[in-house]
Design a protein around this motif. Sequence first.
Motif, PDB file in Angstrom:
ATOM      1  N   ALA A 245     -32.139  45.002  23.108  1.00 39.09           N
ATOM      2  CA  ALA A 245     -32.135  45.337  24.441  1.00 39.09           C
ATOM      3  C   ALA A 245     -31.632  43.901  25.195  1.00 39.09           C
ATOM      4  O   ALA A 245     -31.440  44.129  26.340  1.00 39.09           O
ATOM      5  CB  ALA A 245     -33.366  45.676  25.090  1.00 39.09           C
TER       6      ALA A 245
ATOM      7  N   GLN B  70     -28.454  44.627  27.530  1.00 42.69           N
ATOM      8  CA  GLN B  70     -28.904  45.581  28.687  1.00 42.69           C
ATOM      9  C   GLN B  70     -29.747  44.880  29.776  1.00 42.69           C
ATOM     10  O   GLN B  70     -29.334  44.910  30.900  1.00 42.69           O
ATOM     11  CB  GLN B  70     -29.568  46.707  28.209  1.00 42.69           C
ATOM     12  CG  GLN B  70     -30.091  47.654  29.209  1.00 42.69           C
ATOM     13  CD  GLN B  70     -31.073  48.862  28.810  1.00 42.69           C
ATOM     14  OE1 GLN B  70     -31.532  48.617  27.815  1.00 42.69           O
ATOM     15  NE2 GLN B  70     -31.537  49.722  29.537  1.00 42.69           N
ATOM     16  N   GLU B  71     -30.628  44.004  29.343  1.00 37.83           N
ATOM     17  CA  GLU B  71     -31.368  43.085  30.210  1.00 37.83           C
ATOM     18  C   GLU B  71     -30.512  42.159  30.878  1.00 37.83           C
ATOM     19  O   GLU B  71     -30.743  41.943  32.139  1.00 37.83           O
ATOM     20  CB  GLU B  71     -32.567  42.453  29.543  1.00 37.83           C
ATOM     21  CG  GLU B  71     -33.547  43.789  29.045  1.00 37.83           C
ATOM     22  CD  GLU B  71     -34.555  44.166  30.076  1.00 37.83           C
ATOM     23  OE1 GLU B  71     -34.277  43.515  31.336  1.00 37.83           O
ATOM     24  OE2 GLU B  71     -34.907  44.911  29.822  1.00 37.83           O
TER      25      GLU B  71
ATOM     26  N   ALA C 140     -27.531  42.152  31.736  1.00 35.34           N
ATOM     27  CA  ALA C 140     -26.586  42.942  32.386  1.00 35.34           C
ATOM     28  C   ALA C 140     -27.076  43.341  33.577  1.00 35.34           C
ATOM     29  O   ALA C 140     -26.545  43.097  35.094  1.00 35.34           O
ATOM     30  CB  ALA C 140     -25.732  44.198  31.840  1.00 35.34           C
ATOM     31  N   ALA C 141     -28.419  43.865  33.652  1.00 36.15           N
ATOM     32  CA  ALA C 141     -29.211  44.121  34.787  1.00 36.15           C
ATOM     33  C   ALA C 141     -29.619  42.873  35.806  1.00 36.15           C
ATOM     34  O   ALA C 141     -29.455  42.982  37.092  1.00 36.15           O
ATOM     35  CB  ALA C 141     -30.597  44.726  34.546  1.00 36.15           C
TER      36      ALA C 141
ATOM     37  N   ALA D  84     -34.321  45.483  34.158  1.00 39.76           N
ATOM     38  CA  ALA D  84     -33.609  47.040  33.593  1.00 39.76           C
ATOM     39  C   ALA D  84     -34.540  47.879  33.529  1.00 39.76           C
ATOM     40  O   ALA D  84     -34.351  49.191  33.483  1.00 39.76           O
ATOM     41  CB  ALA D  84     -32.987  46.389  32.316  1.00 39.76           C
ATOM     42  N   ARG D  85     -35.875  47.651  33.066  1.00 36.81           N
ATOM     43  CA  ARG D  85     -36.978  48.397  32.757  1.00 36.81           C
ATOM     44  C   ARG D  85     -37.620  49.051  34.132  1.00 36.81           C
ATOM     45  O   ARG D  85     -37.749  50.366  34.172  1.00 36.81           O
ATOM     46  CB  ARG D  85     -37.842  47.849  31.806  1.00 36.81           C
ATOM     47  CG  ARG D  85     -39.139  48.826  31.435  1.00 36.81           C
ATOM     48  CD  ARG D  85     -40.082  48.417  30.710  1.00 36.81           C
ATOM     49  NE  ARG D  85     -41.291  49.126  30.234  1.00 36.81           N
ATOM     50  CZ  ARG D  85     -41.314  49.819  29.326  1.00 36.81           C
ATOM     51  NH1 ARG D  85     -40.380  49.805  28.271  1.00 36.81           N
ATOM     52  NH2 ARG D  85     -42.350  50.757  29.058  1.00 36.81           N
TER      53      ARG D  85
END
Length: 448
Positions: free
Chosen positions: A150, A153-154, A156-157, A416-417
């Motif tokens: 992840a 994704q993290e 990019a957030a 992200a989460r």
Amino acid sequence: MTPAIRLQAALELMHEVDSAPRPADAVVSAWFRARRYIGDKDRGYILEVHYALLRHHARLGWWLARHGREDVPRKRLLAWLALKEGKTPDQIERLFNGAKFAPAMLTDHEHALLVKLQGSTIDHPGMPEEVRLECPSWAVDPLRRRFREAFGQEMAAHLTPAPLDLRVNPIKSTREAMLGALRDHGLRAQASAMAPYGIRVDERPSLASLPMLRTGEVEIQDEGSQLVAMLVDARPGERVVDFCAGAGGKTLAIAAQMNNKGHIVACDVMDGRLKRGAERFRRAGLHNIETRFLASETDRWVKRHKGGFDRVLVDAPCSGTGTWRRNPDARWRAPEEQGLDSLVSLQARILASAARLVKPGGRLVYATCSMLSEENEEQVAAFLAAHPAFRAVPLNEAAPQLTNSAHSDYLSLTPARNGTDGFFAAVMQREGPRPGGPPTAIRDPFPE
């Protein structure tokens, strides 16, 4: 302001931030205070350009190095206009026209750079992943270990702007009333998903236009930070310490939890931040707060008050990796000059010292705005191993309403989460007296 004058102002601000050793937000605030003649629309554009350049720092530097150019504010601005705004060399030349208050005219060397960049975009397949994701080299390995698949994704957030989160002060108002007031100002405001007093505003208004900030009815505070304060679970009448209080954001939330009853001590090693906090406390109508300057984390005040408090919050100094959306310059300034290992050692020392303040049956909350395991789970594990008088309180026991944490035992939030800043918090309880015996002793690691 004309578009050219706005760009020159943004360029001057970039130079100011680059040359100052302080965090960008402090420099930006001081810069605008000295230029109160700048209107809201112009101010908004200048800030937008400034923070966009910070969020593209590594990628712009990569492009400049690729073409053999020095990474300086003016070159960064030119590259951003070409790569992110898609402007042609001729369009940029009309902005950099040398007119009064406008940027100086382009040199032949700069024009040649713009020609080379024309048609390209900010991302390039030849970029290393950490450059594309704006991840500094010192943090790549720790963050890859933390997030594994992840990671992308993290990271990019963290490239998206942070929302404006507010916390309602229940001493002065209610969330329903403040939602109505914000909507009356034409703002898109909604209740936060997790924090009971939180409000999220889906735009960036001029803060000076919000009277509820001046009256202390609301405070600016990320939802994740609000949840950390909530984990302290301070009750009216208790004695509480915010050991690394800074300017008092979490102190305010904790004092409001206590309904202005009991006593909370806001401690810090930076006297100036405590003084700023004291003004916020008065504005919020909170009078159960005492500020206490500490010469160091082992100040004698700690030893004199051993075992005297029901709740102790240690919001430890950290690498700040969880705040990169909000403070994009922080990734290039952190960790401290001594390195991550030195920072982890300081955290351990602060935590061990603050633990002495907890009474039997009381709770110790350790928190960071970091996403690195070294500063979070590993730090807590080391503390518990060295301090058998304490046990970890699982999150479902400390705050059963928080079900979206990335860790089952601790509060662990990421952009992200959870849509918050990155936060970590662990709740630990000092064991009470054994039946028929004295309280479990805490070994003092800092003898006189």
